[in-house]
Design an enzyme around this catalytic site. Sequence first.
Site, PDB file in Angstrom:
ATOM      1  N   ASP A 162      35.511  39.260  37.962  1.00 40.68           N
ATOM      2  CA  ASP A 162      34.381  39.836  37.724  1.00 40.68           C
ATOM      3  C   ASP A 162      33.630  40.009  39.171  1.00 40.68           C
ATOM      4  O   ASP A 162      33.196  41.197  39.292  1.00 40.68           O
ATOM      5  CB  ASP A 162      33.513  38.974  36.889  1.00 40.68           C
ATOM      6  CG  ASP A 162      33.959  38.850  35.512  1.00 40.68           C
ATOM      7  OD1 ASP A 162      34.478  39.659  34.850  1.00 40.68           O
ATOM      8  OD2 ASP A 162      33.885  37.703  35.081  1.00 40.68           O
TER       9      ASP A 162
ATOM     10  N   HIS B 127      36.686  29.656  37.766  1.00 38.96           N
ATOM     11  CA  HIS B 127      37.358  29.740  36.436  1.00 38.96           C
ATOM     12  C   HIS B 127      38.170  28.743  35.994  1.00 38.96           C
ATOM     13  O   HIS B 127      38.854  28.030  36.957  1.00 38.96           O
ATOM     14  CB  HIS B 127      38.382  30.993  36.616  1.00 38.96           C
ATOM     15  CG  HIS B 127      38.816  31.946  35.465  1.00 38.96           C
ATOM     16  ND1 HIS B 127      39.705  31.193  34.747  1.00 38.96           N
ATOM     17  CD2 HIS B 127      38.783  33.034  34.905  1.00 38.96           C
ATOM     18  CE1 HIS B 127      40.085  31.814  33.486  1.00 38.96           C
ATOM     19  NE2 HIS B 127      39.485  32.804  33.673  1.00 38.96           N
TER      20      HIS B 127
END
Length: 407
Positions: free
Chosen positions: A350, A302
């Site tokens: 996720d 990320h």
Amino acid sequence: MSDPLFYTAREAAAELGISLGTLYAYVSRGLIRSEATAEGGRKRRYHAADVQALKQRRERRRRPAQGLDDALHFGDPVLESAITLIENGRLYYRGHEATELARTHPFEAVAALLWTGRFHTEGIFEAEDETVARLLAPCQELAPRLRRLTPMEQLQALLPLAAAEDLAAHDLNPTAVARTGARLLALATGVLTGQAGQGPIAQQLQQAWLPDRPDAAQLLNAALILCADHELNASAFVARGVASTGATPYATVIAGLAALQGPRHGGDTARCEALLRDAREDVREAIARRVKQGDRLPGFGHPLYPAGDPRAACLLEATRAACPDGPAMEVANALIQAVQAHFGLYPNLDFALATLAQALELPAGRALALFALGRMAGWIGHALEQYQSDRLIRPRARYVGVRPQAG
């Protein structure tokens, strides 16, 4: 090849085009973080994220037009908000660390915090069972025809029906918007569970999805909180743009759902679920098949958390505690270790949601539905801020096409 997490002193100086002395001055001013290396002694390593951020700031000063473009892709802030702070690899909701809230508070209290700055749910989540049941009725009539749709698609199809009946949603004063937000969460929960329920949202989900696992309510509650907001992501930006026009909170949430389901946003949970399924047979082969085809490895890395997504770490820890012996957790752990070893990447939210869904043996699509339900709280918070600012979001585009002909 993945980007490095750290530079040596010479690498950092070369990246910035500066001397070692200037690098040390930047460190002393707090612009670049450094830490001792594992070898010990006086050798230090320098955070690559800080070096790159400083490099980009210097570039924007030289090329301000390019800086505006970069601001739309994890760049400098473009809007003011008092809801969520991402700083030093940690996530805060109105000054409270999100991971701690996930361990200690009910989702409804955190939603109230995002909307009002306080944990008090009184006057917001008070019983409106009759109103919610009335608004949910037309949704329930159509629900049997929509069973082939995913939970996200069901939300997108059914919430507009409730919106048409909820005249109170057109009242945009802060207290009324918060109450509309509470109704929206109750309606979405009813769509996902198939009934107008009572009690905490996480408990309603557990009773409908996992009736034999009362302990799962706490895990679902943590997931909702960790999904609740993430600053100005794509869906939040869309939601604010819609709210800036004066549209109702329903319109804001429906727009947010459309953005969230994209595969470069929350929709990546489906790709994570597929990766976890493939890895049951062979972890290395599941990874290799994707990277050799040039595909992005879903669920890892990320841009805002080069040292690891704290939401994922918290949710994975809670899932391990709730499902310590299941095969899903074993596969997830093996994937995390393999990806870390080969690419230096950490799991993101996720991946954690997909792991939770498979550990609890939830049907496909429930991970994204859980994400959406939690994130609705954040979209309502952004809508509230935008209503109060009373400004239309209308950026300009820099034209790069064919110029008009002279004469």
